[in-house]
Every structure is written in C-alpha cells, then in structure tokens.
Design a protein around this motif. Structure first.
Motif, PDB file in Angstrom:
ATOM      1  N   SER A 133      82.924  -8.944  -3.378  1.00  0.00           N
ATOM      2  CA  SER A 133      82.905 -10.044  -4.273  1.00  0.00           C
ATOM      3  C   SER A 133      81.400 -10.346  -4.856  1.00  0.00           C
ATOM      4  O   SER A 133      80.877 -10.138  -6.172  1.00  0.00           O
ATOM      5  CB  SER A 133      83.681 -11.119  -4.096  1.00  0.00           C
ATOM      6  N   LYS A 134      80.471 -10.454  -4.000  1.00  0.00           N
ATOM      7  CA  LYS A 134      79.087 -10.800  -4.121  1.00  0.00           C
ATOM      8  C   LYS A 134      78.340  -9.806  -4.669  1.00  0.00           C
ATOM      9  O   LYS A 134      77.864  -9.736  -5.714  1.00  0.00           O
ATOM     10  CB  LYS A 134      78.464 -11.536  -2.957  1.00  0.00           C
TER      11      LYS A 134
ATOM     12  N   LYS B  15      81.257 -17.414  -3.177  1.00  0.00           N
ATOM     13  CA  LYS B  15      82.352 -16.418  -3.546  1.00  0.00           C
ATOM     14  C   LYS B  15      83.489 -16.668  -2.449  1.00  0.00           C
ATOM     15  O   LYS B  15      84.141 -15.507  -2.057  1.00  0.00           O
ATOM     16  CB  LYS B  15      81.748 -15.062  -3.265  1.00  0.00           C
ATOM     17  N   SER B  16      84.012 -17.891  -2.301  1.00  0.00           N
ATOM     18  CA  SER B  16      85.160 -18.064  -1.635  1.00  0.00           C
ATOM     19  C   SER B  16      86.202 -19.150  -2.041  1.00  0.00           C
ATOM     20  O   SER B  16      86.859 -19.787  -1.520  1.00  0.00           O
ATOM     21  CB  SER B  16      84.718 -18.706   0.102  1.00  0.00           C
TER      22      SER B  16
ATOM     23  N   TYR C 116      79.493  -9.007  -8.375  1.00  0.00           N
ATOM     24  CA  TYR C 116      79.002 -10.442  -9.012  1.00  0.00           C
ATOM     25  C   TYR C 116      77.684 -10.068  -9.508  1.00  0.00           C
ATOM     26  O   TYR C 116      77.167 -10.329 -10.643  1.00  0.00           O
ATOM     27  CB  TYR C 116      79.392 -11.506  -8.425  1.00  0.00           C
TER      28      TYR C 116
ATOM     29  N   ASN D 283      81.841 -16.877 -12.886  1.00  0.00           N
ATOM     30  CA  ASN D 283      81.890 -17.095 -11.494  1.00  0.00           C
ATOM     31  C   ASN D 283      83.314 -16.558 -10.893  1.00  0.00           C
ATOM     32  O   ASN D 283      83.627 -16.643 -10.017  1.00  0.00           O
ATOM     33  CB  ASN D 283      81.772 -18.370 -10.928  1.00  0.00           C
ATOM     34  N   SER D 284      84.281 -16.236 -11.864  1.00  0.00           N
ATOM     35  CA  SER D 284      85.325 -15.707 -11.366  1.00  0.00           C
ATOM     36  C   SER D 284      85.791 -14.398 -12.339  1.00  0.00           C
ATOM     37  O   SER D 284      85.756 -14.673 -13.359  1.00  0.00           O
ATOM     38  CB  SER D 284      86.510 -16.561 -11.271  1.00  0.00           C
TER      39      SER D 284
ATOM     40  N   ARG E  11      84.356 -11.291   0.671  1.00  0.00           N
ATOM     41  CA  ARG E  11      83.445 -12.107   0.197  1.00  0.00           C
ATOM     42  C   ARG E  11      82.147 -11.133   0.039  1.00  0.00           C
ATOM     43  O   ARG E  11      81.555 -11.543  -1.134  1.00  0.00           O
ATOM     44  CB  ARG E  11      82.985 -13.156   1.102  1.00  0.00           C
TER      45      ARG E  11
END
Length: 804
Positions: A623-624, A508-509, A627, A750-751, A620
């Motif tokens: 975001s994880k 996630k970077s 996600y 993934n985004s 991060r």
C-alpha cells in the motif's frame, strides 16, 4: 485468513470486570457527555498539579537513564571506521557528527546554522554566549582589541547617548581606542527585543553579538533568512561556581556584588538556597531560575550544543580562540591580531632550554585578563566543597562532560573550514558511509549508564565516536522495557483519572480513518493538525495550550501541539502538555512515534492507555509503495517508484524494513534486529495494547468504543460508526457499498484502490523475507486480537454499564 482463536495467559489480557469497574468509579465523578459525545471529561487542575509534582520528585539517575535509552534510534549503521585524511575525505568520526534524528527545537533548527555548515560571515551573524566567569569577558575584550564590531552592554550605556536611538548606529565609545560597538544591549531580554525591533541582525553591522540569554536571543533576533552561528566558552561547573562566589564577595563595582559572602566559607555559601543551580541547562532551554529542569531539558541542551555551537573550553583558551578566529574570519596573523593575542596571553611562548631539555610542550592554555580575574582557593574532586557544589548542579555536570567530548571532536570539523572540502551534511551521511569507506565488522558497543561513565573502559577511538552521537545514543539499544514501558498501563489495569489514551498510528493501516471517525463523534485528538499554520492557533513554543475545531462542518477538535515528530514531542513536553494545570481536555493522543511519545509525554504517575490498529506488514508495504507512486503532495513521494513495477520494487529493501518491531524496541533502520527484539515487541503488544485489525475494522472500532468509554447509543455517534465502518461480511447490508465509496471519497489523498501482491508470488516472498520480524509479530497480533475477544464479547459500552 485470520488464525483461529488461541488461549492467552492472564498477563496477556485484562479482565472486563476490572476494566469496567474502574471506569464506573470514574464515571461517578465525571459525566461522560461533558466533552464531545460520550467522552470522558477533563482532569481537575489539582490532579494535574499533583502529577507534575510527583514527576519532578523522581530520582535523577533513573530519569536520565530513561531519557538516554529512548534516543537510540539511528538512520545509519554505526561502526568504527578508518580515518582517511590523506586524500581530503572527512573521517568517519566527523561524518557521524550529525548522524541520527534531530531533536532540536524549531527555533534552533530554523534560525541557526549547523556546526557542519561552512562559515559565511556575509550571510550569517555570529553570537557569543557569555557564561559568567567562563572567559567571556576576556573573549569580548580580545575581539574589541582586534577591531571587531561588537554588540553588547556598552552600546546602550546612557553615557554615550545612543540608548534611545530608533535606528542602528555603529560608534566608538572611547575615542582613540579604535574599537566599535552597535547601539544596543543584547545581554538582557529587554535589550534583545529592542535590538530585534531595530533590525540588528538584518543590518549586518555587528561582527559578533554577546548575550547571556542564548535561547531568547536565538529565537528573537534571527529568522530563516538571517541566521546565526553560536559560539561559547565553557568552564567546569564547580570551578565556575567557586569563581563566582569569591568574585562577587569582593567585586564592589558589580551590580550583583554580595558583601555578605565575603566572610562565608564555601560550605556555608553552598548550603544557601541558590537560584542559579544548573545554570547552563536553564539558559539553553530558556527556563527561569527556580523552575525545575529534568532529563528532557538536559537532552535538549546537549542537542543544541552538539548541532549549533562551536565549542570552546576556558581551560584550553588558546585552541578555543584559534577555532573562533577561523569561524569569525579573523586574520589571526595580522600585526594587530598578533599584538592583541600576545596582550591576552594567547601566543605560545617559544621553547626554553632547562637542564638541556626542551619545554616546548609546556604552553599556556589560559588567557590572561587581569581586569576580570580573581585568585581564589581550589578544591579537588572528593572534597566536601566540591561534592556539595557538584551535587547542586547535576545536569550541568553531565552537560559539561559531554561538551568536553564535543570539543575534541570538533577540531577536525573546524579545520576543514580552511580547506576546499565541503563538510558533509546529515543527508549525505549514508552516502559517505557507503562510498568506498572500509568499515570494520565489529559494531560499536557503547557504555551503559549516564555520561559519567561514557569513557570508562572504552578504547579512546570508541569513546570519541560515542561523544559524536546524538544525546542519549551512549546507551544500549534493547533494554528499554523496564524504562519507557512503565509509562504504559497494562491492559488488565483499570483506568484512572490520571491516565490518557494513546493511539499508535501505524502508517497505511487505517489510522487516518480512526482519527476521522472519532472527530466525527466530537472527540478531541492531539496529533499534528493543531500546529498547521492555516488554523492560526500556534505561534511558537510560547503558545498557550488550546483545543479548537479546525473545521466548520466537523465537531472534532485538536490541540495546538505536534506529537508526530521528536522535536514536536519535546516541545509539547516543554509546554506542559498533559500535565499543565488548566490545559484543554484530550480524548486521546495519536502518533506514529510510539516509544518516544511514551517516554517523553507520560510517566509512572501519568500513564498511557494504549490502543492500535494493525495491518499485515506485506499489505502495508505494498500500500505504501503504490501510495508513494502517486502522492506528489507527500514529502516522501518517490519519483523513481512512479514507473517501477511491484515485482522490481519488492526485490530489495527500499528505505525501511520491520517498521513495527523497530519502533516498539527503539532500533533504527540501520541496526540489526534479533529474536530478543521480536520477543520484546510481542511482550509489549500482549501486555500493553488493546489490539485492532484493519481487516476487522468494524469489530475493532466496537472494542475501541468500549475502551474509550464512548456512548454508542448517541444518534450522532451511531451515525458516525455506520459511516466509517464497513460491513464486509454482510453482502446484503444496504449501506455497505455506499459507506465504502464515501470513505474513499473522503480520504482521497490517503485511501484508494491499488493492485495487491498475491500470496506466494515472487513479490510476496521477497517482502516476507525483508519484513520477517514484522510478519512474525503480526502473527502474534492476530493471536492477541482473538484472545482479547473474550473480554469484549457481549460487553455493553462502558458509559452504559457505568450508568446502570
């Protein structure tokens, strides 16, 4: 906001002049456009061969220390616990037996049942690894005597007329002796392949298969629906070698009879060029005699034995056979079994009174088989004969010492098969540790060094616990900088023909975008994509290394290896990835397992040039979270998080913390971090990494292009860069918004857009505490990024500099 630029010492950055000079030197011999667009060409085969030779020449001791150190990544807190046997609960010792990450090769992972799995003879077929002169013949004759149906050499002996059968047949080779065999020979590879074709395991006709090829038999005979359980008797390597020497010098009936040995001394024989050095490690890893085995092979062998073998010792035959009987479901109390056990010396004699004292504790521990035993001189440790044989079998010596510890540790596990208690699985370990078990506060301090010193100076219970941990866990935790980091180039070292770029993919970077960008440019990247079954380029550990393009509309290539997991990395090393002569060109390796890949795939003679893209740890983590709320296709998808608010989720640690520091210093999620760990992580980033930031993606890509030696003037490369880089600071840039939309669409799994944690909010503050070490490391990363700007400022791409 990013911190202002700060000065760094000369050791923190590398000079652009030395970097470009080194690249220029290479470019004189390697046209950049020979692979992909503007990438460096593949290495010559002679270079790969010399690297492999250099790696094999390194000292064994330091190599083993290296391999052991990097395996110290655990999923649980490891403390000394109280044994609770009275209430039926498994003790902490056996609970921890399978704690830690698995490094099993795929065939062992999927074809064999684990030591902790309760035996089910109807669903599994047992296999006995017959190690010569280690009691295997005695075990075979014992189970023949007990009426077990066996698969071994006799079944395909032409004398009995079944060596050309097309189907499985069970028959009695000797009428009136009441023992049966299957019509196959599973002791050798051709016989194993014939047994596979005939469906031996699927027929469920054999109670016990005997083989001298454990790796080959395990891989070929079994599958995920028809699994095997491995057993073996082990013997001290020096004793085994001596027994083999004296036996084959007189055994005229053996195919391997060696009459020239009869008049030799042990020292004369030991100085011959023997093919069977480190016999056990060779056989467990499937390597041919004459092929070099190293510390990685030792780790693979240890892990295979630890997780998949019911261990017996020739020196403790009575107890070993008792355990085998339990696993095989043999009724050892039946009249026939008792008669057989007595015939082979496996029934303890009753106590005898001598001078008024009982000798009940003096029982036999060796079975008697006069047909295959041979008396010979013994040599004590420290004698010239012992030392020279031990010196020629260093990995087997270490493996055997480890097996002795496993033998002691498995007793409780094997005995639990007789109880109503279900052995705990790996997945249940954390729950067991936290479910009412009182753990002492003192953390286990394991002995440093090789297995030779594992039990020295340790309390017996601690030494026993150390033996249960995964291979390599015996070492300390932090002192790895002088080990795996010497496999990495310093950033001020010029690149050379022998190095390979390594990208640390921090989840996630932005790492996925980096890969897709360079695939767009035609680069060849080794990650995990190449072993995806849908591409049909990977058929197992024996697959030839190849690079291929998985997509019709993309010039990027992948290699058929998996460097995303420990087992994949070990297998890639076994297949000669990065060092094998004639292997495909690789522009860079991409993995999240930074320290493990660095230690296993690289060496002081074949180093990695490291680059990475970093993101603020809190961003991060957030975001994880969002996600994994949506990513039902991910194995780590968490349904409980789907309806959870960010504020609630951020209140406590949810599975991981300080991911970057832990991966850099090789500490598991259950281990305490210290300031020393943080300083070590900062030092690694400062001296080894070309640093990029997700928040400065365009500038990071510009630096990476220079670092990788890519020609940005190539029209296709230029188009890819424009497509994948954002222009956040240029509000008038006509393509910025379109590019951003296109990236989101391209990376739909993934985004995506999601809410953010506001700085100073309760969620931000809570996450900052949880990820404190990563937050402090990221501050340092910002400083390094600013400091490295000077060496890339006004720099032309290396390919252009080299051509002028």
């Amino acid at each position: 906001m990013m911190s202002s630029a700060s000065s760094t010492s000369s050791s923190d950055t590398f000079s652009l002049s030395s970097f470009t000079t080194g690249m220029s030197t290479i470019s004189e011999h390697e046209p950049y456009r020979s692979h992909g667009r503007g990438s460096r060409s593949s290495r010559s085969s002679s270079s790969s061969q010399s690297q492999a030779a250099a790696r094999n020449g390194k000292g064994l001791f330091s190599a083993i220390i290296l391999a052991l150190c990097i395996f110290n990544i655990f999923e649980v807190d490891i403390h000394i616990g109280q044994k609770e046997s009275s209430n039926g609960r498994r003790s902490l010792l056996s609970t921890l037996y399978l704690a830690g990450p698995s490094t099993l090769l795929p065939w062992a992972q999927h074809h064999l049942v684990g030591v902790m799995d309760r035996p089910d003879p109807k669903a599994e077929t047992a296999l006995f690894w017959h190690i010569p002169k280690s009691g295997g013949t005695t075990a075979k004759r014992l189970y023949q005597c007990m009426g077990q149906t066996l698969a071994h050499r006799v079944g395909a002996d032409p004398r009995y007329g079944h060596d050309h059968d097309a189907e499985i047949v069970v028959f009695e080779p000797h009428g009136g002796k009441d023992w049966k065999v299957v019509n196959v020979d599973t002791t050798i590879k051709p016989g194993i392949l014939r047994a596979k074709q005939m469906g031996l395991v699927q027929s469920h006709t054999s109670d016990l298969i005997f083989t001298m090829e454990p790796q080959f038999a395990g891989q070929e005979l079994y599958d995920e629906d028809n699994k095997g359980r491995f057993l073996a008797l082990f013997r001290h390597p020096v004793d085994r070698a001596l027994s083999m020497f004296f036996y084959l010098g007189t055994a005229t009936w053996e195919r391997t009879y060696r009459p020239e040995w009869a008049n030799m001394t042990v020292l004369e024989w030991a100085n011959l060029d023997h093919a069977e050095e480190d016999y056990m490690v060779h056989k467990l890893t499937g390597k041919k005699f004459g092929d070099k085995v190293d510390e990685t092979d030792l780790i693979i062998a240890k892990e295979l034995v630890r997780q998949r073998f019911v261990v017996g010792l020739m020196g403790k035959m009575n107890e070993s056979i008792r355990r085998f009987n339990i696993v095989l479901g043999v009724d050892a109390e039946s009249e026939r079994s008792q008669q057989c056990m007595e015939e082979f010396g496996l029934v303890d004699a009753p106590p005898v009174e001598q001078n008024g004292e009982s000798t009940s504790d003096e029982v036999k521990t060796h079975a008697t088989d006069k047909k295959n035993s041979n008396k010979h001189p013994k040599f004590e440790e420290g004698s010239p004969e012992y030392d020279i044989i031990a010196g020629r079998n260093p990995l087997d010596m270490l493996l055997y010492k480890y097996i002795e510890s496993l033998f002691e540790s498995q007793q409780e596990i094997i005995d639990s098969y007789l109880q109503n208690e279900q052995p705990q699985s790996v997945e249940g370990t954390n729950h067991v540790l936290n479910d009412g078990m009182e753990l002492q506060n003192e953390q286990l301090q394991l002995a440093e060094g090789t297995d030779d010193g594992l039990n020295d100076g340790m309390e017996p219970e601690k030494a026993k616990l150390a033996a249960l941990l995964p291979p390599g866990s015996e070492s300390g935790t932090v002192s790895i900088s002088s080990d795996y980091t010497n496999h990495l180039l310093n950033i001020n070292d010029p690149p050379s023909e022998s190095d390979t770029a390594l990208f640390w993919h921090v989840p996630k970077s932005g790492g996925t975008n980096i890969q897709r960008l360079y695939w767009c440019m035609g680069s060849t990247i080794a990650n995990e994509v190449g072993v995806n079954p849908k591409f049909g380029k990977y058929e197992g550990p024996q697959s030839e290394l190849v690079a291929f393009s998985p997509w019709d509309d993309n010039p990027g290539k992948v290699v058929n290896v998996d460097v995303a997991t420990h087992s994949g990395i070990l297998e890639a090393k076994q297949r000669g990835f990065l060092v094998k002569e004639g292997q495909p060109h690789v522009d860079f390796v991409s993995t999240s397992e930074f320290n493990f890949a660095s230690a296993m795939l690289f060496s002081p003679d074949h180093k990695a040039r490291v680059f990475g893209l970093f993101r603020h740890p809190i961003e991060r983590a957030v975001s994880k979270f969002f996600y994994l709320q949506k990513a039902t296709w991910e194995p780590t998808y968490n349904q409980r998080w789907a309806s959870m608010s960010l504020e609630k989720w951020a209140l406590q640690r949810r599975g991981e913390d300080n991911w970057m520091v832990r991966h850099l210093v090789s500490k598991g999620m259950g281990e305490d971090l210290t300031n020393a760990d943080l300083e070590l992580a900062k030092d690694i980033v400062s001296t080894k990494f070309v640093v990029g930031l997700q928040s400065q993606f365009e500038e990071s890509v510009r630096r990476f292009n220079i670092f990788l030696g890519l020609d940005v003037s190539d029209p296709v490369n230029s188009e890819c860069i424009n497509k994948f880089t954002s222009h956040e600071d240029d509000a008038d840039h006509s393509d910025a918004h379109n590019n951003e939309k296109e990236i989101v669409t391209k990376n739909e799994f993934n985004s995506y857009e999601h809410p953010h944690a506001e700085r100073g909010s309760p969620a931000w503050v809570s996450l900052a505490k949880i990820h404190m070490y990563d937050v402090l490391l990221y501050r340092h990363v910002l400083s390094v990024f600013n400091g490295q700007g000077a060496m890339f400022r006004n720099a032309e791409p290396v390919a252009q500099v080299a051509s002028e």
